[in-house]
Design an enzyme around this catalytic site. Structure first.
Site, short mmCIF file in Angstrom:
data_model
loop_
_atom_site.label_atom_id
_atom_site.label_comp_id
_atom_site.label_asym_id
_atom_site.label_seq_id
_atom_site.Cartn_x
_atom_site.Cartn_y
_atom_site.Cartn_z
N TYR A 153 0.83 -1.20 0.00
CA TYR A 153 0.00 0.00 0.00
C TYR A 153 0.88 1.26 0.00
O TYR A 153 0.62 2.20 -0.75
CB TYR A 153 -0.90 -0.03 1.24
CG TYR A 153 -1.89 1.10 1.34
CD1 TYR A 153 -3.12 1.04 0.68
CD2 TYR A 153 -1.64 2.22 2.13
CE1 TYR A 153 -4.05 2.06 0.79
CE2 TYR A 153 -2.55 3.24 2.25
CZ TYR A 153 -3.77 3.16 1.57
OH TYR A 153 -4.68 4.18 1.68
N LYS A 157 0.91 4.25 -2.83
CA LYS A 157 0.55 5.64 -2.54
C LYS A 157 1.72 6.60 -2.75
O LYS A 157 1.52 7.76 -3.14
CB LYS A 157 -0.01 5.75 -1.12
CG LYS A 157 -1.34 5.01 -0.93
CD LYS A 157 -2.42 5.52 -1.88
CE LYS A 157 -3.77 4.88 -1.61
NZ LYS A 157 -4.85 5.41 -2.46
#
Length: 257
Positions: A153, A157
C-alpha cells in the site's frame, strides 16, 4: 459546460463523502464504483443541483477502455470539469508475507487505476479544450514508509504522489490542475478492517491500535470522510486556482512535511 465531476470508488466511505460535498457545491456528480448498486445508492442520496441530475456508473478503474468511454461520454453530454481518482484497496500483512499476487492487485487498483483514469480524464479534457481539474486520493502512507504491515500500500501511494506531480507538470499548459489529498487515520469501513488486521498481527485489541493512532495525532481525533471531502472541495474550487502538483495532508498532524 464544465459542471460535471466524476468520482471513482464513490459507493462508500471517502468517495461517498466527496460526492456529497461536491453536490453541495453545485457539481453534477457522476458516481462510479465497481459495485454499481453502491454507486446508485450514493447518487440517489445526493442533493439536487441546477446543473442536472446526478448519475451512477459501474467502473473498474483498471479497464482502460471503460474509463476512456466514460470520460468521453461525460465530456460530450455534461461537460467534464473534474475527475476524482478515489478508488483504492488495502491488505495488511507483514512485508515478508506479502504475495506477488496481493502486491500486483494493490498496485493495479491504487496506482495503475489512477494512471488509467487520469489519462482518460486528461485526454477528454484536452479534446474539449476547456481545461479541468483532477484530484487523486493518496495517503499519509504516500509520504512516509513508517507504516506497519502495509508495504504494498505504501508503495502504491508513494507512486500516486509522484504521478500527481508528473501529471500536473505536463497537463498544466492545457489548463488542467492536478493535486492529491493524503488522508491520515480516517474512520471508514476500510479502517475498521485494518484495525482488526493490525490488532491480530500485533497481538492486541483493535481499541489498542486505535489508541496508538490517537496518540500519534496532535489534534487528538481520527479524521472523518467529511474532513477529506472538504479538502477535495477546496482543491476543485476557484480558491485553489494557483494550486497544482500538491499532496495536501489531511491527517490531524500525525505526519508533517
Amino acid at each position: 459546460m464544465t459542471n460535471a465531476a466524476v468520482i471513482t470508488g464513490g459507493g462508500s466511505g471517502i468517495g461517498r463523502a466527496i460526492a456529497t460535498r461536491l453536490a453541495e457545491r453545485g457539481w453534477q456528480v457522476v458516481v462510479t464504483d465497481i459495485d454499481l448498486s453502491a454507486a446508485e445508492a450514493t447518487a440517489a442520496s445526493l442533493p439536487a443541483v441546477q446543473a442536472g441530475p446526478h448519475e451512477a456508473a459501474r467502473l473498474n478503474v483498471t479497464d482502460a477502455a471503460g474509463a476512456a468511454g466514460l470520460a468521453e461520454d461525460v465530456s460530450a453530454r455534461l461537460g467534464l470539469g473534474a475527475w476524482v481518482n478515489n478508488a483504492g484497496i488495502s491488505f495488511m500483512q507483514a512485508f515478508v508475507d506479502v504475495s506477488e499476487e496481493d502486491y500486483d492487485r494493490t498496485l493495479d487498483i491504487n496506482l495503475k487505476g489512477v494512471f488509467i483514469c487520469g489519462q482518460a480524464a486528461a485526454r477528454a479534457m484536452i479534446a474539449a479544450g476547456r481545461g479541468g481539474q483532477i484530484v487523486n486520493t493518496a495517503s499519509m502512507a504516500g509520504k512516509q514508509g513508517r507504516v506497519p504491515f502495509l508495504a504494498d500500500y505504501v508503495a502504491s501511494k508513494f507512486g500516486v504522489v509522484g504521478l500527481t506531480q508528473a501529471m500536473a507538470y505536463e497537463l498544466g499548459p492545457s489548463g488542467i490542475r492536478v493535486n492529491s489529498v493524503c488522508p491520515g487515520f480516517v474512520k471508514t469501513p476500510m479502517q475498521d478492517r485494518e484495525l482488526e488486521w493490525e490488532a491480530s498481527l500485533r497481538g492486541v485489541r483493535p481499541q489498542d491500535v486505535q489508541q496508538l493512532m490517537l496518540d500519534e495525532t496532535p489534534l487528538g481525533r481520527l479524521q472523518t470522510a467529511e474532513d477529506i471531502a472538504k479538502v477535495v472541495g477546496f482543491l476543485l474550487s476557484d480558491d485553489a486556482d494557483a494550486v497544482t502538483g500538491e499532496a495536501l495532508a489531511v491527517n490531524g498532524g500525525a505526519y508533517m512535511d
